[in-house]
Scaffold this motif. Structure first.
Motif, PDB file in Angstrom:
ATOM      1  N   GLY A   1       0.807  -1.225   0.000  1.00 33.36           N
ATOM      2  CA  GLY A   1       0.000   0.000   0.000  1.00 33.36           C
ATOM      3  C   GLY A   1       0.832   1.263   0.000  1.00 33.36           C
ATOM      4  N   LYS A   2       0.243   2.317  -0.605  1.00 39.81           N
ATOM      5  CA  LYS A   2       0.873   3.629  -0.567  1.00 39.81           C
ATOM      6  C   LYS A   2       0.628   4.280   0.793  1.00 39.81           C
ATOM      7  CE  LYS A   2      -0.036   4.436  -5.503  1.00 39.81           C
ATOM      8  NZ  LYS A   2       1.211   4.720  -6.198  1.00 39.81           N
ATOM      9  N   PHE A   3      -0.593   4.193   1.270  1.00 36.89           N
ATOM     10  CA  PHE A   3      -0.940   4.802   2.559  1.00 36.89           C
ATOM     11  C   PHE A   3      -2.270   4.238   3.014  1.00 36.89           C
ATOM     12  CE2 PHE A   3      -3.321   7.356  -0.386  1.00 36.89           C
ATOM     13  CZ  PHE A   3      -4.451   7.759   0.296  1.00 36.89           C
TER      14      PHE A   3
ATOM     15  N   ASP B   1       2.474   3.961   4.080  1.00 33.61           N
ATOM     16  CA  ASP B   1       2.370   2.514   4.306  1.00 33.61           C
ATOM     17  C   ASP B   1       3.605   1.772   3.776  1.00 33.61           C
ATOM     18  OD1 ASP B   1       1.249   0.128   5.104  1.00 33.61           O
ATOM     19  OD2 ASP B   1      -0.432   0.180   3.711  1.00 33.61           O
TER      20      ASP B   1
END
Lengths: 272, 272
Positions: free
Chosen positions: B158-160, B170
């Motif tokens: 995940g990116k965030f 993330d």
């Protein structure tokens, strides 16, 4: 003294990386000078022109010079270029409001540029070392997420640098993290950026083809220099890795064991 | 109950992301349930089939279920899939020796797999939150640098994710950092990986085209599901961003305001 070599312009000046070429850094101490480098720098000052072009972002130029002095080097402050003051000038010129994530050692360059009453419109990030906590990285991420066109400015873009106790991951990796998470625009101040090399070539008062870049980072130092028509000499000190002798994308002009070998060979023989 | 829709297979089961769909997380607390989600989960258990497919990597499955219980959800342990136990099984099956950089909450899955007497041959990394110190990130980097073919295994990518107080960067970002610095191979255990979705579809005892994935992450949840022929329903809760209504690469099957809207629409009307 001008050094001739068949088929290339004479070498009239030298750009030197500092960490990994002059000395190896060591967390919490001044580090350890690389054998022969003190003499090599002395000889360059006596017989050629020299500029120190570093991506160091944990100390001010003044502290870089003092530390080199404690290690036995004689280097003039006006011959040193590091990214932090250049970035501060870039931010000032573009009237940006930075959120700052840098090492405490260079914080002073940016203090006057922070505007606590207005939301920041860029993040400036250097090799923050232990300041790269989750909380600090996340704070930078949140600033970028709030911007319509997120802008990240980094002091160099290195993958890692070499400490006496082993390799240390560098600012470029944390830039990759923020780029992955935010899709931000990324401005690099430092090697391998063209303007940064050009400012050093200007300081020497020479043309790019008259200059050699000597460094330990095959991407930032050698690849960078050679993109801009400056010959790159890779040293087998600092972060150098054996696999770089046959690097997939960068073929250095020369590979030498250390700074002293490069300097003595050129100044003694007139060529490599 | 089977829900029919012209031109597509009936919906016989639901894959639900947890964070951002059932509740919003809040550092240091249980978080806050999203209005209507408790009822929606109750209804799915009564009228359809459901599996909770999360990239959560800060709690064991047991703790995920207990926390959901404290928030008012009734969820069975055997219906929850998170990446950490799947990754532990992957490491065991491939006889790997992991260097572990994960949240203390899931450390127990990996303790028996660490082999302190032999050098590690992979790094396993989750959303380590405050464990993402410079020193810990650098230790993982050094392990990868020592390997001839460096291998990074991450729990999701995940990116965030969204916390009550704002977005939180993330594990995918820290994976990007290590990939930039080491050129490592990257194995993702979690969404958007195909095997991970398939294990949830198997749990439901259905075919991919009979299942809907409901999530707040347009890349991992929706893009991932749709790559594997599972329809993806984007909720406007959790990490959802307005600009995703017109995302450049992912077009969700449907976009809904929240989980309850999706569940009630399908179960009441037989279609969207």
């Amino acid at each position: 003294m001008a050094v001739e070599r068949a088929g290339t312009a004479p070498v009239r000046g030298f750009l030197l990386d500092i960490t990994g070429v002059l000395y190896n850094s060591c967390h919490g101490t001044d580090g350890i000078s690389i054998p022969g480098s003190i003499e090599a720098v002395k000889r360059l000052y006596a017989e050629s022109r020299v500029c120190f072009l570093s991506n160091e972002s944990t100390n001010t130029n003044e502290n870089v010079v003092s530390r080199l002095g404690r290690l036995g080097f004689t280097v003039r402050l006006e011959d040193v270029i590091t990214p932090a003051p250049v970035a501060a000038e870039y931010i000032r010129r573009n009237q940006l409001r930075p959120h700052v994530l840098v090492h405490p050692g260079i914080r002073s360059y940016f203090t006057a540029l922070e505007q606590p009453d207005s939301p920041p419109n860029c993040v400036v990030m250097g090799d923050a070392e232990d300041e790269f906590t989750y909380s600090n990285v996340n704070a930078a991420f949140r600033v970028l997420m709030k911007m319509e066109r997120p802008l990240l400015i980094t002091l160099g873009n290195g993958k890692f640098y070499q400490r006496v106790d082993g390799p240390a991951i560098d600012v470029g990796a944390f830039a990759a993290a923020l780029k992955f998470a935010t899709n931000c625009e990324h401005v690099i101040i430092g090697k391998p950026q063209e303007d940064y090399f050009q400012s050093a070539v200007n300081k020497l008062g020479l043309k790019r083809e008259e200059v050699l870049m000597i460094g330990d980072d095959i991407v930032s130092d050698i690849g960078g220099a050679q993109s801009w028509n400056i010959r790159g000499v890779q040293v087998r000190t600092g972060k150098w890795r054996p696999e770089w002798e046959d690097h997939p994308s960068v073929k250095p002009f020369r590979i030498v064991n250390n700074l002293q070998e490069a300097v003595d060979t050129i100044l003694n023989n007139g060529h490599f």
